[in-house]
Design an enzyme around this catalytic site. Sequence first.
Site, mmCIF file in Angstrom:
data_model
loop_
_atom_site.group_PDB
_atom_site.id
_atom_site.type_symbol
_atom_site.label_atom_id
_atom_site.label_comp_id
_atom_site.label_asym_id
_atom_site.label_seq_id
_atom_site.Cartn_x
_atom_site.Cartn_y
_atom_site.Cartn_z
ATOM 1 N N GLY A 54 20.198 52.144 -6.509
ATOM 2 C CA GLY A 54 19.169 52.965 -5.770
ATOM 3 C C GLY A 54 18.039 53.492 -6.555
ATOM 4 O O GLY A 54 17.972 53.011 -7.878
ATOM 5 N N ASN A 55 17.129 54.294 -6.197
ATOM 6 C CA ASN A 55 16.197 54.667 -7.000
ATOM 7 C C ASN A 55 15.887 56.182 -6.752
ATOM 8 O O ASN A 55 16.600 56.720 -5.746
ATOM 9 C CB ASN A 55 14.992 53.770 -6.809
ATOM 10 N N HIS A 56 15.025 56.676 -7.334
ATOM 11 C CA HIS A 56 14.758 58.299 -7.322
ATOM 12 C C HIS A 56 13.783 58.692 -6.125
ATOM 13 O O HIS A 56 13.471 59.674 -6.109
ATOM 14 C CB HIS A 56 13.990 59.025 -8.562
ATOM 15 N N ALA A 100 10.348 52.850 -1.086
ATOM 16 C CA ALA A 100 10.484 52.252 -2.342
ATOM 17 C C ALA A 100 11.834 51.681 -2.094
ATOM 18 O O ALA A 100 13.151 51.930 -2.229
ATOM 19 C CB ALA A 100 10.987 53.503 -3.533
#
Length: 402
Positions: free
Chosen positions: A212-214, A280
Amino acid sequence: MSVLSGKNIILGVTGGIAAYKSSILVRLLVKAGAAVKVIMTPAALEFVTPLTLATLSKNPVHHLFTEEGDTTGVWNNHVELGLWGDLMIIAPATANTMSKMVTGGIDNLLLAVYCSAKCPVYIAPAMDLDMYKHPSTQHSFEKLSSYGNIIIPAGDGELASGLSGKGRMAEPEEILSFIEEDIEKQLPLKGKRVLITAGPTYEPIDPVRFIGNHSSGKMGAALALEAAQLGALVTLIIGPSHVEAVHSNISRTNVMTAQQMYDQVFNHVDKVDIAIFSAAVADYRPQSVADQKIKKKDSTLTIELVKNPDILASVGALKKRPFLVGFALETENELEHAFAKAEKKNCDLLVLNSTRDKGAGFGKDTNKVTIIDRKKQTTVYETKSKQLVAKDILNEIIEKIK
Ligand code: CTP
């Protein structure tokens, strides 16, 4: 959510028997989420007490240029009060007050605030039927309308005089819906459908792990709220995020993976006028997802990744496509990369973030963006809250789709 939510409203109350209904109007406005400041004419004090209206509006009520018994010289600044309002309502408006509004006869605080206010002014007249019909009153209506004021027509019915006819102030509920509808129909995105992608995507590795990402989803949620407040019907397709975006015009679909986001976008994209891709999205996903939790064995673990569909580029390639807004997060040669990305993905506008800007980035409440268009015209914005950035982005969209 009411269009009046978050608005500053000046309520002017003048001296007619319908003034008792102002207390109900204050309650309705506060319930709709507005901040209300009440100003009364001296004559209105004969009909309703300032204490009632102050309690209901949760703000002091003003009726004099200086408060009674004041020896400090502190005065109620009519210019400041006038400029505070996003809109002004005069309810009830007597024939006397309206005639002074026409001629500029400023002999009380309410009239001074009216003449200082730059916001739209709604007038709910209340008087006896013959007074209502009188040419001087009709002249006031005409003149006040020509000044840009909006008259909320009085109703028919039994009047305080015992006579029956036109002149009853519109009921507080009618005043509220009249104003809400009037504002709604002027909203720049009224009748437009907007699709927004937001947040991160999670690409599962096994039943308990993911890539995943932030991304927090805050920018997308701010865009959804802003677009909804501007009158659009919004479809928000959002990856895993705790961020709320609650508005009656927003329909939210939660997704986890890029493929799910892609599928949801293509469920809706042919029905929207504008699509904003702030998500994102993970560019890659594990080729296969393990059925069971992967146990640790060797000192290294290799996971084969495959490319996810590029949602923005796929929509950009459609023959019939909505007005398209992409985002780009760059670390170097920002403008050059952004121009190339906008062209490759066929965006009408591209919102550029740079990791080199302090006020921008995942999870923050602020953002700093540069917006570029098809002609490579760029507008650089200051660091500001994500809600204000959303306003800037939507303003640029509104300008372009005009
Ligand atoms: N985007 C998308 N689907 C993807 C990847 C990105 O819809 N699979 C969208 C994003 O929502 C954003 C824009 O494309 O609006 C730019 O994404 P970004 O990750 O910055 O660009 P990439 O095309 O992935 O290029 P790179 O990561 O190489 O900079």
